[in-house]
Design an enzyme around this catalytic site. Structure first.
Site, mmCIF file in Angstrom:
data_model
loop_
_atom_site.group_PDB
_atom_site.id
_atom_site.type_symbol
_atom_site.label_atom_id
_atom_site.label_comp_id
_atom_site.label_asym_id
_atom_site.label_seq_id
_atom_site.Cartn_x
_atom_site.Cartn_y
_atom_site.Cartn_z
ATOM 1 N N TYR A 164 -9.381 -16.324 0.943
ATOM 2 C CA TYR A 164 -9.578 -17.211 2.455
ATOM 3 C C TYR A 164 -10.035 -16.115 3.298
ATOM 4 O O TYR A 164 -11.114 -16.448 4.126
ATOM 5 C CB TYR A 164 -8.196 -17.646 2.790
ATOM 6 C CG TYR A 164 -8.553 -18.481 3.941
ATOM 7 C CD1 TYR A 164 -8.692 -20.023 3.984
ATOM 8 C CD2 TYR A 164 -7.656 -17.962 5.358
ATOM 9 C CE1 TYR A 164 -8.505 -20.714 5.070
ATOM 10 C CE2 TYR A 164 -7.716 -18.720 6.391
ATOM 11 C CZ TYR A 164 -8.132 -20.076 6.316
ATOM 12 O OH TYR A 164 -8.105 -20.813 7.339
ATOM 13 N N LYS A 168 -13.818 -16.602 5.286
ATOM 14 C CA LYS A 168 -13.758 -16.592 6.706
ATOM 15 C C LYS A 168 -14.504 -15.415 7.378
ATOM 16 O O LYS A 168 -15.253 -15.653 8.381
ATOM 17 C CB LYS A 168 -12.230 -16.958 7.309
ATOM 18 C CG LYS A 168 -11.724 -18.079 6.982
ATOM 19 C CD LYS A 168 -12.414 -19.274 7.352
ATOM 20 C CE LYS A 168 -11.579 -20.508 6.913
ATOM 21 N NZ LYS A 168 -12.321 -21.714 7.464
HETATM 22 P P1 NDP Z 1 -6.291 -29.597 7.164
HETATM 23 O O1 NDP Z 1 -5.762 -29.241 5.647
HETATM 24 O O2 NDP Z 1 -5.394 -30.233 7.905
HETATM 25 O O3 NDP Z 1 -7.499 -30.475 6.618
HETATM 26 C C1 NDP Z 1 -8.640 -29.859 6.028
HETATM 27 C C2 NDP Z 1 -9.847 -30.769 6.050
HETATM 28 O O4 NDP Z 1 -10.799 -30.476 5.278
HETATM 29 C C3 NDP Z 1 -9.445 -32.299 5.727
HETATM 30 O O5 NDP Z 1 -10.128 -33.104 6.178
HETATM 31 C C4 NDP Z 1 -9.966 -32.240 4.272
HETATM 32 O O6 NDP Z 1 -10.443 -33.743 4.088
HETATM 33 C C5 NDP Z 1 -11.249 -31.301 4.443
HETATM 34 N N1 NDP Z 1 -11.680 -31.041 2.989
HETATM 35 C C6 NDP Z 1 -10.929 -29.941 2.131
HETATM 36 N N2 NDP Z 1 -11.678 -29.806 1.153
HETATM 37 C C7 NDP Z 1 -12.793 -30.428 1.155
HETATM 38 C C8 NDP Z 1 -13.704 -30.508 0.389
HETATM 39 N N3 NDP Z 1 -13.989 -29.869 -0.790
HETATM 40 N N4 NDP Z 1 -14.792 -31.140 0.621
HETATM 41 C C9 NDP Z 1 -14.816 -32.231 1.667
HETATM 42 N N5 NDP Z 1 -13.908 -31.836 2.689
HETATM 43 C C10 NDP Z 1 -12.844 -31.245 2.299
HETATM 44 O O7 NDP Z 1 -6.989 -28.146 7.618
HETATM 45 P P2 NDP Z 1 -7.053 -27.725 9.223
HETATM 46 O O8 NDP Z 1 -7.448 -28.936 10.066
HETATM 47 O O9 NDP Z 1 -5.663 -27.008 9.417
HETATM 48 O O10 NDP Z 1 -8.217 -26.807 8.938
HETATM 49 C C11 NDP Z 1 -9.502 -27.051 9.495
HETATM 50 C C12 NDP Z 1 -10.276 -25.854 9.403
HETATM 51 O O11 NDP Z 1 -9.825 -24.950 10.142
HETATM 52 C C13 NDP Z 1 -10.175 -24.790 7.894
HETATM 53 O O12 NDP Z 1 -11.570 -24.578 7.948
HETATM 54 C C14 NDP Z 1 -9.279 -23.988 8.111
HETATM 55 O O13 NDP Z 1 -9.407 -22.884 7.364
HETATM 56 C C15 NDP Z 1 -9.451 -23.687 9.721
HETATM 57 N N6 NDP Z 1 -8.190 -23.042 10.281
HETATM 58 C C16 NDP Z 1 -7.114 -23.544 10.269
HETATM 59 C C17 NDP Z 1 -5.777 -22.823 11.099
HETATM 60 C C18 NDP Z 1 -4.596 -23.456 10.919
HETATM 61 O O14 NDP Z 1 -3.792 -22.990 11.567
HETATM 62 N N7 NDP Z 1 -4.574 -24.749 10.891
HETATM 63 C C19 NDP Z 1 -6.167 -21.470 11.397
HETATM 64 C C20 NDP Z 1 -7.408 -20.872 11.092
HETATM 65 C C21 NDP Z 1 -8.388 -21.558 10.645
HETATM 66 P P3 NDP Z 1 -9.895 -34.112 2.499
HETATM 67 O O15 NDP Z 1 -8.884 -33.537 1.782
HETATM 68 O O16 NDP Z 1 -9.683 -35.525 2.809
HETATM 69 O O17 NDP Z 1 -11.248 -34.004 1.592
#
Ligand code: NDP
Length: 257
Positions: A164, A168
């Site tokens: 990860y 990133k």
């Molecule tokens: P969530 O797990 O809540 O949401 C992830 C989103 O990504 C969902 O909409 C999911 O949709 C989508 N997703 C995952 N895999 C795929 C795929 N293969 N194709 C299409 N869509 C995909 O994560 P967060 O909202 O917490 O995180 C969003 C971003 O922010 C990420 O990149 C994460 O790494 C980053 N981030 C988050 C932090 C945190 O503390 N929450 C901290 C730092 C960075 P679905 O499963 O329906 O396809």
């Protein structure tokens, strides 16, 4: 399929948000589509149509405009085709938010090749593929805003997250390179590195870990998806044309990187 010549370009700027079905991506989409704010047409992307339709309905309920495109961002071919189809359907593509992401945590010495590849493909390669496809359309309009949602894990590293953190951190190099290559075309590219944000991704961490993390945050609270969305709203605005190649850590002062 329509061709660009047959399409009347959308009057609104068109934004694509990947990972828009929940969490940070959903909040970014709601902000960008808000008719009292940015007022973009937002195309919501993630793997399953049902949750995306719920977000579209929520946007329409506040008077905004959105549509849905179900695609696995880990499938490079499908993602590139989806971006082209979106641009062709709306006659333009102005904003791309590479937000979709997953974790497959484990200590590096025990991490499988599969977990490495899955996280790199989903979190990093997808951002490159979507950017390459989207930038071609943005260049036609001589305007573009690309935002890569990275992580403080990519800036300072995090034990248990070799895949990860590498993905990133890779986004940060991608961001700076795209900023240099496309700046003269009116396209900016920035990274936002969230700290600890309360979403499904972090919900299952034990309470004592959350307490420990809160202690390391200057503002003494965990972040919300809205904290990230508010930053994205500025970075993608027409006024932000002089901001590019940056990594903005939205982490409540946890890293001060
Ligand atoms: P969530 O797990 O809540 O949401 C992830 C989103 O990504 C969902 O909409 C999911 O949709 C989508 N997703 C995952 N895999 C795929 C795929 N293969 N194709 C299409 N869509 C995909 O994560 P967060 O909202 O917490 O995180 C969003 C971003 O922010 C990420 O990149 C994460 O790494 C980053 N981030 C988050 C932090 C945190 O503390 N929450 C901290 C730092 C960075 P679905 O499963 O329906 O396809």
């Amino acid at each position: 399929m329509t061709t660009p010549a047959e399409t009347t370009p959308s009057a609104k700027r068109v934004a694509v948000v990947t990972g828009a079905s929940r969490g940070i991506g959903k909040s970014i989409a709601m902000h960008l589509a808000d008719p009292k704010g940015a007022n973009r047409h937002v195309v919501l992307v993630s793997r399953s149509e049902g949750p995306l339709s719920d977000v579209r309905n929520a946007i329409e309920a506040i008077g905004g405009s959105a549509s849905v495109k179900a695609v696995d961002v880990g499938d490079a071919k499908a993602l590139a085709l989806a971006i082209d189809a979106i641009a062709e359907q709306h006659g333009r593509l102005d904003i791309l938010i590479n937000n979709a992401g997953i974790t497959k945590d484990g200590l590096a010495l025990r991490m499988s090749d599969e977990d490495w590849d899955l996280v790199l493909d989903t979190n990093l390669k997808s951002a490159f593929v979507a950017t390459r496809a989207a930038a071609r359309h943005m260049m036609r309009g001589r305007f573009g805003r690309i935002v890569n949602i990275s992580s403080t894990s990519g800036v300072v590293g995090n034990a248990g997250q070799a895949n990860y953190a590498a993905a990133k951190a890779g986004m940060l190099g991608l961001t700076k390179t795209i900023a240099r290559e496309l700046g003269s075309k009116g396209i900016t590219c920035n990274a936002i590195a969230p700290g600890f944000i309360t979403t499904d991704m972090t919900d299952n961490l034990p309470a004592n870990v959350k307490e420990q993390v809160t202690g390391m945050i200057a503002v003494k609270r965990l972040g919300t998806p809205e904290d990230i969305a508010a930053c994205v709203a500025y970075v993608t605005s027409d006024q932000a044309g002089f901001l590019t190649g940056q990594t903005i850590c939205v982490d409540g002062g946890m890293t001060m990187c």
